[in-house]
Motif scaffolding. Structure first.
Motif, PDB file in Angstrom:
ATOM      1  N   GLU A 222       8.587  19.445   2.105  1.00 38.73           N
ATOM      2  CA  GLU A 222       7.560  20.059   2.961  1.00 38.73           C
ATOM      3  C   GLU A 222       6.763  21.111   2.196  1.00 38.73           C
ATOM      4  OE1 GLU A 222       9.960  21.506   6.177  1.00 38.73           O
ATOM      5  OE2 GLU A 222      10.488  19.456   6.781  1.00 38.73           O
ATOM      6  N   ARG A 223       7.463  21.960   1.469  1.00 31.26           N
ATOM      7  CA  ARG A 223       6.779  23.022   0.702  1.00 31.26           C
ATOM      8  C   ARG A 223       5.879  22.399  -0.357  1.00 31.26           C
ATOM      9  NH1 ARG A 223       9.123  28.182   0.804  1.00 31.26           N
ATOM     10  NH2 ARG A 223       8.331  28.574  -1.273  1.00 31.26           N
ATOM     11  N   THR A 224       6.350  21.326  -0.964  1.00 29.87           N
ATOM     12  CA  THR A 224       5.583  20.722  -2.049  1.00 29.87           C
ATOM     13  C   THR A 224       4.350  20.017  -1.514  1.00 29.87           C
ATOM     14  OG1 THR A 224       7.665  20.469  -3.227  1.00 29.87           O
ATOM     15  CG2 THR A 224       5.786  19.259  -4.088  1.00 29.87           C
ATOM     16  N   LEU A 248       5.572  11.878  -4.133  1.00 29.43           N
ATOM     17  CA  LEU A 248       5.985  12.495  -2.867  1.00 29.43           C
ATOM     18  C   LEU A 248       6.414  11.436  -1.849  1.00 29.43           C
ATOM     19  CD1 LEU A 248       3.261  15.270  -2.762  1.00 29.43           C
ATOM     20  CD2 LEU A 248       5.729  15.622  -3.045  1.00 29.43           C
ATOM     21  N   ALA A 249       5.728  10.293  -1.838  1.00 34.09           N
ATOM     22  CA  ALA A 249       6.117   9.228  -0.905  1.00 34.09           C
ATOM     23  C   ALA A 249       7.510   8.704  -1.241  1.00 34.09           C
ATOM     24  CB  ALA A 249       5.089   8.089  -0.951  1.00 34.09           C
ATOM     25  N   THR A 250       7.825   8.605  -2.527  1.00 33.80           N
ATOM     26  CA  THR A 250       9.145   8.113  -2.922  1.00 33.80           C
ATOM     27  C   THR A 250      10.230   9.108  -2.507  1.00 33.80           C
ATOM     28  OG1 THR A 250       8.160   6.897  -4.748  1.00 33.80           O
ATOM     29  CG2 THR A 250      10.524   7.308  -4.876  1.00 33.80           C
ATOM     30  N   LEU A 292      16.405  13.926  -5.831  1.00 31.17           N
ATOM     31  CA  LEU A 292      15.070  13.401  -6.132  1.00 31.17           C
ATOM     32  C   LEU A 292      13.985  14.304  -5.528  1.00 31.17           C
ATOM     33  CD1 LEU A 292      13.301  11.159  -7.363  1.00 31.17           C
ATOM     34  CD2 LEU A 292      13.420   9.999  -5.152  1.00 31.17           C
ATOM     35  N   ALA A 293      14.241  14.820  -4.342  1.00 36.66           N
ATOM     36  CA  ALA A 293      13.263  15.721  -3.725  1.00 36.66           C
ATOM     37  C   ALA A 293      13.062  16.956  -4.614  1.00 36.66           C
ATOM     38  CB  ALA A 293      13.720  16.132  -2.330  1.00 36.66           C
ATOM     39  N   GLY A 294      14.146  17.467  -5.188  1.00 37.04           N
ATOM     40  CA  GLY A 294      14.045  18.630  -6.069  1.00 37.04           C
ATOM     41  C   GLY A 294      13.295  18.319  -7.352  1.00 37.04           C
ATOM     42  N   ARG A 295      13.633  17.193  -7.938  1.00 39.93           N
ATOM     43  CA  ARG A 295      12.956  16.772  -9.184  1.00 39.93           C
ATOM     44  C   ARG A 295      11.464  16.604  -8.934  1.00 39.93           C
ATOM     45  NH1 ARG A 295      11.685  16.447 -13.110  1.00 39.93           N
ATOM     46  NH2 ARG A 295      11.994  14.803 -14.614  1.00 39.93           N
ATOM     47  N   THR A 296      11.143  15.979  -7.792  1.00 39.62           N
ATOM     48  CA  THR A 296       9.747  15.741  -7.432  1.00 39.62           C
ATOM     49  C   THR A 296       9.031  17.061  -7.169  1.00 39.62           C
ATOM     50  OG1 THR A 296      10.404  13.633  -6.453  1.00 39.62           O
ATOM     51  CG2 THR A 296       8.269  14.519  -5.779  1.00 39.62           C
ATOM     52  N   ALA A 297       9.707  17.934  -6.452  1.00 37.04           N
ATOM     53  CA  ALA A 297       9.095  19.227  -6.114  1.00 37.04           C
ATOM     54  C   ALA A 297       8.749  19.994  -7.389  1.00 37.04           C
ATOM     55  CB  ALA A 297      10.047  20.046  -5.239  1.00 37.04           C
TER      56      ALA A 297
ATOM     57  N   ASN B 368       3.160  -2.214  -2.647  1.00 37.41           N
ATOM     58  CA  ASN B 368       3.931  -0.989  -2.415  1.00 37.41           C
ATOM     59  C   ASN B 368       3.168   0.259  -2.852  1.00 37.41           C
ATOM     60  OD1 ASN B 368       5.800  -2.693  -1.371  1.00 37.41           O
ATOM     61  ND2 ASN B 368       7.519  -1.985  -2.625  1.00 37.41           N
ATOM     62  N   GLU B 369       2.198   0.085  -3.730  1.00 36.54           N
ATOM     63  CA  GLU B 369       1.343   1.233  -4.075  1.00 36.54           C
ATOM     64  C   GLU B 369       0.502   1.626  -2.856  1.00 36.54           C
ATOM     65  OE1 GLU B 369       1.908  -1.416  -6.110  1.00 36.54           O
ATOM     66  OE2 GLU B 369       3.218  -0.176  -7.352  1.00 36.54           O
ATOM     67  N   ILE B 370      -0.019   0.604  -2.157  1.00 42.19           N
ATOM     68  CA  ILE B 370      -0.771   0.898  -0.926  1.00 42.19           C
ATOM     69  C   ILE B 370       0.165   1.547   0.108  1.00 42.19           C
ATOM     70  CG2 ILE B 370      -1.957  -0.175   1.030  1.00 42.19           C
ATOM     71  CD1 ILE B 370      -3.703  -0.160  -1.403  1.00 42.19           C
ATOM     72  N   GLN B 371       1.391   1.039   0.211  1.00 45.14           N
ATOM     73  CA  GLN B 371       2.335   1.616   1.193  1.00 45.14           C
ATOM     74  C   GLN B 371       2.623   3.082   0.880  1.00 45.14           C
ATOM     75  OE1 GLN B 371       2.830  -0.357   3.658  1.00 45.14           O
ATOM     76  NE2 GLN B 371       2.146  -2.188   2.596  1.00 45.14           N
ATOM     77  N   ARG B 372       2.746   3.394  -0.417  1.00 41.32           N
ATOM     78  CA  ARG B 372       2.997   4.798  -0.778  1.00 41.32           C
ATOM     79  C   ARG B 372       1.777   5.655  -0.451  1.00 41.32           C
ATOM     80  NH1 ARG B 372       6.931   2.368  -4.083  1.00 41.32           N
ATOM     81  NH2 ARG B 372       8.826   3.647  -4.132  1.00 41.32           N
TER      82      ARG B 372
END
Lengths: 356, 384
Positions: A222-224, A248-250, A292-297, B368-372
């Protein structure tokens, strides 16, 4: 079939969230790195007043007589706030364990834990059978619940009071965690429960810690996201760039699928089933999703996230501590593998009522 | 929270299981993406229809059983558990039909739904064009008004049309208002493929089947009653179809539960080789990950269905589902190939074929790029 929290459970989690927003902002978490006990002054009393510590305690012992299903949403919120309080150890592990043991022990310790008069530390996982246990809050606790290979030669739970142990402080990567090596001797007098109770206590610790990890991960995400909306480079918010969006989606995907698994872990603890399997699945998912959330952030924040002036590290370091404190994700997947791969074929049929 | 099925649901499961046990073909049918296999699969679809299993969640008047979403999930679990054939009529049953229920006129529902359930009308999907894939709103196929013909004249080219060579209808988007751009001014048409001006050319697919087709349309007359939803409002209808494709209706958990169960069986057969180091020792962890992912997908679906039962709509979260099942499907098959080692290329039991099909998952229904992007913009609220 209904896989959603009740209105009461949502209201309880919301109330705790409101409390923590007031009483445990990031500055308070940062401050806990400098306090002797690593805690936010007064916060435990507030949680006691709300009944959080006694959610799983029997009503006759001053608790609410509810269950892990009521506590799990609260734990997500304590993770979201990175509250440096022993909610997992006391509310999710020590209190229900002592209530299960029952008798005089429960009558003595559960009311004083639930009312905040006494404090407990829990060391069920690390150091079992080899060397001294490293236990959070061990030096400050009135009572310690420790796992050990006892006089029976089998895994057991022991209860020792503060004066019966010697502690040596150990520093954690997370400056709010007050760890100590505990030097003690299991005896027949300290044994309070056997292997089965030890297993259930660990399963509760796994599910509870997994819930905290989901909250920690969600807060970092959320913060990121907010940061990526504000921070501009090349004349645009960095959150408009596809490479950033995909990171962020991942991270969001991992957390999206971790939460139902954690909720199911709580459900199995309450209604029965393979608690080791389901608590290990919860922990394996939550640990990886939070990591993963931390790495991404950190990556999306860039250099500012790498500073200790910025708050991100408070969450990230808690994740690094908790993701393996009860066994890491690979350990937990191996627990699942033993049940799914090594048991007889068909034993893990999803459509069995028992496993539904 | 209650993770138990009711006694009525358990009885329904028993009924499905008994029927499947007595009727599922003992040996697998030839691939439904070949002419021969498609015919065999159609016989199976009609057998399902005659027994009332073709579309269990539809109202009885259209050929269903009026089953709840929960019973539909149970049906799917039992269907895949029994090793029943792939659904070659899935585009009509699971993608188009939900959009007809939502946007169709009473006449369209009465005309199309029973014939889709009976596998008389076999629909393929006319979305992608040579220059409009991920960018679906960039389509150039057009529909020109022809009042004398009582409808529209369709011209253009659709491509990657799965099973287009075997179907008799196509649903797709065409531009009805040339003065509007992008997703405005498009309409959703139901097009009979036996009409004058339609040419279908099969295209060989990665897995060796003629599963794809190009569909050429030249001045094909389509009457007004074959527009689904309002003229120029086709994008909205199409989005409801893609939501079904990304999410629940196309890929229920039962399919992945069955595949993960087969994977655990394969692991048991190959365990000695894994433990001896003849195969990658990491495969044990990969197998349990695939099993856990199928389990997590099931639980997440339970949560989604609970919300839908409460009246919520499945929106952008369908993209979470599509990301999860498509990536699960690829890793599950890659793990199986790893367990087969040098035998994988012989494809004795279909894992290689399944792997090739799974590789399409991260591409179709929106890459999946579009989904992301969808998750980032519509769930997380990041700027476009």
């Amino acid at each position: 079939m209904r896989f959603a929290p009740t209105d009461d459970q949502i209201a309880l989690a919301d109330a705790v969230s409101d409390l923590l927003m007031r009483e445990c902002p990031p500055d308070a978490v940062r401050g806990a790195w400098e306090t002797p006990d690593g805690r936010v002054p007064g916060l435990w009393d507030r949680l006691v007043e709300m009944g959080v510590v006694g959610i799983c305690a029997a009503e006759e012992h001053g608790g609410l007589g509810l269950s892990m299903l009521d506590l799990v949403g609260v734990l997500v919120e304590t993770g979201r706030a990175a509250a440096p309080e022993p909610v997992v150890d006391v509310a999710a592990v020590a209190v229900p364990l002592l209530d299960d043991v029952g008798g005089e022990l429960a009558g003595t310790w559960v009311p004083s834990l639930v009312s905040g008069e006494a404090s407990a530390a829990v060391g069920l996982e690390r150091g079992v059978g080899a060397g001294n246990a490293v236990v959070e809050n061990a030096a400050a606790a009135d009572v310690l619940l420790l796992g050990a290979t006892g006089v029976s030669g089998d895994a057991e739970v022991h209860l020792v009071e503060a004066e019966a142990v010697t502690t040596t402080d150990r520093a954690s990567v997370d400056g709010s965690r007050r760890l100590a090596e505990v030097d003690w001797e299991p005896t027949s007098a300290t044994r309070i429960a056997g292997r089965e109770a030890l297993g259930v206590a660990r399963d509760r610790g796994n599910v509870a810690t997994a819930a905290v990890l989901v909250g920690l991960g969600a807060a970092m995400l959320e913060r990121t996201v907010e940061y990526a909306k504000e921070r501009e480079q090349f004349g645009k918010p960095i959150g408009s760039f596809q490479a950033v969006k995909h990171h962020l989606a991942t991270a969001a995907l991992g957390l999206e699928y971790a939460r139902p698994v954690v909720d199911r872990g709580a459900y199995t603890l309450v209604y029965g089933g393979d608690t080791r399997r389901d608590s290990s699945i919860a922990m394996a998912y939550a640990a990886e999703a939070a990591h993963l959330a931390g790495r991404t952030a950190l990556q999306v924040h860039g250099a500012i996230g790498y500073t200790v002036e910025y708050d991100l590290h408070l969450w990230m370091k808690r994740v690094w501590a908790l993701e393996s404190a009860w066994g890491d994700a690979a350990f937990h997947r191996e627990q699942v593998a033993r049940r799914v791969l090594d048991s007889s074929p068909g034993a893990q049929d999803w459509t069995d009522k028992e496993h539904a | 929270m209650d993770l138990r099925f009711s006694s009525s649901e358990d009885a329904f499961r028993a009924e499905v299981r008994a029927w499947m046990d007595g009727n599922v073909p003992a040996s697998p049918l030839p691939s439904g993406d070949t002419a021969e296999g498609f015919a065999a699969h159609l016989d199976w679809e009609r057998q399902l229809f005659d027994a009332g299993w073709a579309a269990v969640s539809w109202p009885e008047e259209y050929g269903g059983r009026g089953a709840t979403l929960w019973k539909w999930l149970i049906f799917e679990e039992e269907y895949w558990r029994a090793g029943a054939p792939n659904r070659v009529n899935q585009n009509g049953l699971f993608l188009l039909a939900p959009s007809i229920f939502a946007f169709g006129t009473d006449e369209q529902k009465a005309r199309f739904l029973p014939k889709i359930a009976a596998s008389e009308y076999l629909f393929c999907q006319g979305w992608s064009e040579p220059n409009a894939g991920s960018d679906l709103a960039g389509i150039t196929s057009r529909a020109v008004r022809d009042d004398a013909a009582g409808g529209w004249r369709l011209t253009g080219q659709k491509t990657w049309t799965t099973r287009g060579a075997f179907c008799n209808w196509l649903f797709g988007l065409f531009r009805t208002d040339p003065d509007q751009e992008r997703h405005r001014g498009l309409s959703y048409f139901l097009v009979p493929l036996d009409g004058e001006g339609v040419t279908v050319r099969p295209v060989g697919r990665l897995d060796g089947d003629d599963g794809f087709a190009e569909v050429f349309l030249e001045d094909v007359v389509v009457t007004d009653d074959l527009v689904l939803g309002e003229v120029d409002q086709g994008w909205r209808v199409a989005m409801s179809t893609t939501s079904s494709e990304r999410g629940l209706s196309l890929r229920s958990p039962g399919r992945f539960m069955a595949a993960a169960t087969q994977l655990t069986a394969l692991y048991r057969e190959q365990r000695d080789a894994v433990e001896a180091g003849l195969l990658d020792p990491g495969l044990r962890d990969a197998v349990v990950r695939a099993w856990m992912d199928a389990d997590a997908y099931r639980l997440h679906t339970f949560r989604t269905v609970t919300r839908m039962t409460d009246g919520e709509e499945l929106g952008a979260e369908a993209s979470f589902m599509k990301l999860f099942w498509s990536e699960l499907d690829v890793s599950l098959h890659e793990t199986a190939l790893g367990l087969l080692g040098p035998e994988a290329e012989l494809d004795v039991d279909g894992w290689m074929k399944g792997y090739q099909f799974s590789l399409a998952g991260p591409i179709y229904a929106g890459t999946n790029e579009i989904q992301r992007n969808v998750v980032a913009e519509r769930v997380l609220g990041l700027p476009r």
